[in-house]
Design a protein around this motif. Structure first.
Motif, PDB file in Angstrom:
ATOM      1  N   ARG A  54       0.763  -1.253   0.098  1.00 16.00           N
ATOM      2  CA  ARG A  54      -0.085  -0.179   0.039  1.00 16.00           C
ATOM      3  C   ARG A  54       0.822   1.364  -0.176  1.00 16.00           C
ATOM      4  O   ARG A  54       0.328   2.275  -0.131  1.00 16.00           O
ATOM      5  CB  ARG A  54      -0.888  -0.017   1.313  1.00 16.00           C
ATOM      6  N   TRP A  55       2.103   1.061   0.386  1.00 19.13           N
ATOM      7  CA  TRP A  55       3.142   2.206   0.505  1.00 19.13           C
ATOM      8  C   TRP A  55       2.976   3.541  -0.730  1.00 19.13           C
ATOM      9  O   TRP A  55       2.741   4.680  -0.338  1.00 19.13           O
ATOM     10  CB  TRP A  55       4.228   2.072   0.568  1.00 19.13           C
ATOM     11  N   LEU A  56       2.836   3.054  -1.615  1.00 19.87           N
ATOM     12  CA  LEU A  56       3.097   4.061  -3.033  1.00 19.87           C
ATOM     13  C   LEU A  56       1.615   4.510  -3.528  1.00 19.87           C
ATOM     14  O   LEU A  56       1.537   5.129  -4.600  1.00 19.87           O
ATOM     15  CB  LEU A  56       3.895   3.647  -4.074  1.00 19.87           C
ATOM     16  N   ASP A  57       0.675   3.860  -3.005  1.00 22.35           N
ATOM     17  CA  ASP A  57      -0.675   4.173  -3.567  1.00 22.35           C
ATOM     18  C   ASP A  57      -0.734   3.809  -4.968  1.00 22.35           C
ATOM     19  O   ASP A  57      -1.547   4.319  -5.753  1.00 22.35           O
ATOM     20  CB  ASP A  57      -1.124   5.463  -3.294  1.00 22.35           C
ATOM     21  N   PHE A  58      -0.208   2.645  -5.476  1.00 25.32           N
ATOM     22  CA  PHE A  58      -0.136   1.982  -6.774  1.00 25.32           C
ATOM     23  C   PHE A  58      -0.865   0.808  -6.974  1.00 25.32           C
ATOM     24  O   PHE A  58      -0.768   0.315  -8.056  1.00 25.32           O
ATOM     25  CB  PHE A  58       1.172   1.990  -7.268  1.00 25.32           C
ATOM     26  N   ASN A  59      -1.295   0.440  -6.006  1.00 28.84           N
ATOM     27  CA  ASN A  59      -2.203  -0.944  -6.084  1.00 28.84           C
ATOM     28  C   ASN A  59      -3.784  -0.711  -6.510  1.00 28.84           C
ATOM     29  O   ASN A  59      -4.104   0.605  -6.670  1.00 28.84           O
ATOM     30  CB  ASN A  59      -1.937  -1.915  -4.962  1.00 28.84           C
ATOM     31  N   ASP A  60      -4.199  -1.705  -6.892  1.00 29.26           N
ATOM     32  CA  ASP A  60      -5.938  -1.600  -7.641  1.00 29.26           C
ATOM     33  C   ASP A  60      -6.847  -0.735  -6.581  1.00 29.26           C
ATOM     34  O   ASP A  60      -6.150  -0.410  -5.345  1.00 29.26           O
ATOM     35  CB  ASP A  60      -6.452  -2.995  -7.874  1.00 29.26           C
ATOM     36  N   CYS A  61      -7.938  -0.298  -7.036  1.00 25.69           N
ATOM     37  CA  CYS A  61      -8.738   0.251  -6.300  1.00 25.69           C
ATOM     38  C   CYS A  61     -10.108   0.016  -6.899  1.00 25.69           C
ATOM     39  O   CYS A  61     -10.437  -0.497  -7.884  1.00 25.69           O
ATOM     40  CB  CYS A  61      -8.375   2.011  -6.751  1.00 25.69           C
ATOM     41  N   PHE A  62     -11.054   0.398  -6.078  1.00 26.55           N
ATOM     42  CA  PHE A  62     -12.420   0.217  -6.259  1.00 26.55           C
ATOM     43  C   PHE A  62     -13.494   1.674  -5.710  1.00 26.55           C
ATOM     44  O   PHE A  62     -13.197   1.798  -4.537  1.00 26.55           O
ATOM     45  CB  PHE A  62     -13.186  -1.117  -5.704  1.00 26.55           C
TER      46      PHE A  62
ATOM     47  N   SER B 281      -0.558   3.333 -15.385  1.00 22.01           N
ATOM     48  CA  SER B 281       0.598   4.032 -15.685  1.00 22.01           C
ATOM     49  C   SER B 281       0.874   5.225 -14.832  1.00 22.01           C
ATOM     50  O   SER B 281       2.217   5.538 -14.812  1.00 22.01           O
ATOM     51  CB  SER B 281      -0.238   4.962 -17.069  1.00 22.01           C
ATOM     52  N   TYR B 282       0.199   5.447 -13.720  1.00 22.84           N
ATOM     53  CA  TYR B 282       0.504   6.584 -12.986  1.00 22.84           C
ATOM     54  C   TYR B 282       0.350   6.188 -11.359  1.00 22.84           C
ATOM     55  O   TYR B 282      -0.657   5.801 -11.045  1.00 22.84           O
ATOM     56  CB  TYR B 282      -0.450   8.203 -13.057  1.00 22.84           C
ATOM     57  N   PRO B 283       1.357   6.572 -10.545  1.00 21.17           N
ATOM     58  CA  PRO B 283       0.997   6.284  -9.181  1.00 21.17           C
ATOM     59  C   PRO B 283       0.326   7.489  -8.419  1.00 21.17           C
ATOM     60  O   PRO B 283       0.936   8.396  -7.796  1.00 21.17           O
ATOM     61  CB  PRO B 283       2.596   6.213  -8.589  1.00 21.17           C
ATOM     62  N   ALA B 284      -0.723   7.534  -8.783  1.00 22.16           N
ATOM     63  CA  ALA B 284      -1.720   8.649  -8.570  1.00 22.16           C
ATOM     64  C   ALA B 284      -2.888   8.220  -7.547  1.00 22.16           C
ATOM     65  O   ALA B 284      -3.754   7.241  -8.128  1.00 22.16           O
ATOM     66  CB  ALA B 284      -1.991   9.741  -9.737  1.00 22.16           C
ATOM     67  N   GLU B 285      -3.590   9.162  -6.634  1.00 21.12           N
ATOM     68  CA  GLU B 285      -4.671   8.617  -6.219  1.00 21.12           C
ATOM     69  C   GLU B 285      -5.987   8.575  -7.281  1.00 21.12           C
ATOM     70  O   GLU B 285      -6.010   9.314  -8.240  1.00 21.12           O
ATOM     71  CB  GLU B 285      -5.172   9.800  -5.205  1.00 21.12           C
ATOM     72  N   PHE B 286      -6.531   7.481  -7.146  1.00 18.99           N
ATOM     73  CA  PHE B 286      -7.539   7.166  -8.283  1.00 18.99           C
ATOM     74  C   PHE B 286      -8.596   8.159  -8.958  1.00 18.99           C
ATOM     75  O   PHE B 286      -8.677   8.048 -10.196  1.00 18.99           O
ATOM     76  CB  PHE B 286      -8.133   5.808  -8.166  1.00 18.99           C
TER      77      PHE B 286
END
Length: 538
Positions: A156-164, A340-345
């Motif tokens: 979870r550290w980089l906010d780069f994993n999946d999202c819902f 593509s981007y480590p950005a809040e979804f």
């Protein structure tokens, strides 16, 4: 005489400060008058303190019922789903395979940041647990509770994993921290668990977390979405540990009654790195609670609905949960990948639009210095949680500000994990451009955000230049990680994974890893311990 009478007064009358002075006066009156006239004679400040006789006459005879009710239906539904529902969706299992690959990769990438790496390992340095959980990218061998924290935190550290995204948002793959930690430990103890069991556990954890998030907004009552990680992980881990239906209900109730995290650490001016290890904490607590129930700890059947003391009354404004659909495999099938981007979804499509505009500026012979103003049309959720003004204090502040996430690629033509560091943020052009950005809610975006058949995350950027030129507005409705762009996104997702494993392993190990995870038929049959051994640091 007065001194003797004062010492015999009830403790409630022996106070300090201004109130004490009034009550001392009351004590003098009390010893000089009969009980029949005591209340009438007391000063107003002491009227609330009744004599024992008066108090006993007004006591209610009502007592709490000690009869334990049937478990809350929400608890039963989750337990029934975990124990009895058969996942037969090929799409769900294939998406879960991609999710597993991506999530492990995100954890390995997180390890490259010292702030993350220093939190990992055993609590007591040098501790090694026989048959312990292995943490990807390290040589740690930990108990499954600590292992769940380690894996959940690096994921979870980089906010780069999946999202819902729904009424509540979150990252369902956070649950892998608990699932992988327990499955690996059990596998090393000789239990015949395979990657298929991990994939099934992921599908069900996704479904529980996402199902609760569809119509129930925890953020609106100030609670962080990791409460759902804790509940989902507890349920799935309970089954892995061999708990029966009744014990799983008990474990889930323990997760609901457990202390719940405030969203304080996700919002200005208190944004901080705890938001990056909150999911790891939720995973470890889930594993701990499941183990406690396995050892005989009982649950609380009406943990949600109990009057006054239940979750609904205490933490959810007395509102019961609502559900849009029965548990199945919908969430995994519709999960959003950050590719593509480590950005809040909520900002993913805005970042994509910013890259498009950067290229347009380059074609025109212009740069970000030529920009006069930027308008971002976005969804209500983005307006509420990632629209910030003023100085940004740290990495966590920056990766949760849509203005920063748009400004950076407009200037540099890229947005990477390093873009949020203090060094990168020191460029004065970033804040100068942030100050030119205005965000407004587009109502139709907010509606489509919740529409089950769409679940779009739209953003549109309109740029005006200093010379008065207004560029065509760039609108992006669905990010590349959306289900509607899965065919386009899958090769990019695998490339992302390859990039994330490269810094950790030599060429031969990288090839072995890629060959293993890309074999969709053989991977599910692989024992869990052999899978995790692929990522152990030599």
């Amino acid at each position: 005489m007065l001194s003797t009478a004062r010492t015999s007064l009830p403790r409630t009358l022996r106070c300090r400060g201004t109130l004490s002075s009034s009550l001392h006066t009351a004590s003098k009156l009390a010893v000089s008058q009969s009980p029949l006239y005591q209340r009438q004679s007391l000063p107003k400040t002491a009227v609330a303190f009744k004599s024992p006789v008066t108090h006993s006459r007004n006591m209610s005879s009502h007592a709490e019922s000690a009869v334990r009710p049937e478990p809350d239906q929400v608890l039963q539904d989750i337990a029934d789903y975990v124990h009895n529902f058969k996942i037969d969706s090929e799409l769900a299992f294939e998406t879960a395979r991609l999710c597993l690959i991506d999530t492990i990769g995100c954890g390995l990438e997180g390890l490259r940041f010292e702030a993350c790496a220093r939190l990992l390992g055993p609590v007591v340095e040098g501790t090694v647990v026989p048959n312990g959980t292995r943490v990807p990218g390290t040589n740690y061998q930990l108990d499954p509770i600590r292992g769940a924290f380690n894996i959940g935190t690096q994921i979870r550290w980089l906010d780069f994993n999946d999202c819902f995204l729904a009424a509540e948002w979150g990252h369902p793959s956070d649950n892998l921290g608990a699932i992988l930690a327990v499955a690996d430990h059990l596998s090393r103890q000789g239990q015949p668990l395979t990657v298929h069991d991990i994939l099934e556990g992921m599908i069900k954890a996704h479904e529980i977390q996402g199902g609760l998030a569809l119509l129930n907004s925890f953020n609106r009552v100030g609670l962080d979405h990791v409460v759902l990680v804790k509940v989902a992980s507890t349920a799935v881990v309970s089954k892995l540990l061999g708990l029966d239906r009744a014990q799983t209900i008990d474990a889930i109730s323990q997760a609901w009654v457990d202390g719940q995290s405030l969203r304080t650490y996700r919002h200005a001016p208190n944004t901080g790195s705890r938001k990056s290890w909150a999911a790891g904490d939720a995973c470890s607590r889930a594993v701990n609670l499941a183990y406690l129930v396995k050892k005989g700890e009982r649950g609380m059947p009406s943990v949600l609905t109990a009057k006054t003391w239940g979750f609904y009354d205490v933490l959810f404004k007395s509102r019961p949960f609502e559900f849009q659909m029965p548990y199945s495999s919908y969430i995994m099938e519709n999960v959003l990948f950050k590719i593509s981007y480590p950005a809040e979804f909520h900002a993913q499509t805005a970042v994509e639009a910013a890259h498009i505009i950067h290229a347009k500026l380059k074609d025109l012979g212009k740069t970000s210095d030529d920009i006069k103003s930027i308008r971002i049309r976005t969804q209500e959720a983005a307006m509420r949680i990632i629209n910030k003004k003023g100085p940004l204090d740290n990495f966590a502040d920056r990766d949760h500000d849509i203005n920063y996430m748009v400004a950076f690629p407009l200037i540099f033509g890229e947005l990477t994990s390093e873009s949020y560091t203090d060094k990168a943020a020191a460029d004065p052009r970033i804040d100068a451009l942030r100050a030119k950005i205005t965000c407004v809610e587009e109502k139709s975006y907010s509606v489509d955000y919740h529409e089950p058949s769409k679940r779009s995350i739209s953003n549109a950027l309109l740029v005006e230049l200093n010379d008065g030129t207004v560029l065509d507005e760039v609108e992006v409705q669905y990010p590349v990680g959306h289900k509607r762009r899965r065919q386009e996104g899958t090769p990019l997702l695998l490339a992302k994974f390859k990039k994330h494993i490269a810094p950790h392993f030599d060429g031969a190990r990288q090839k072995k890893i890629l060959d293993t995870v890309n074999d969709a038929k053989s991977l599910p049959k692989l024992p869990v311990s052999q899978f995790t051994d692929l990522f152990v640091k030599a």
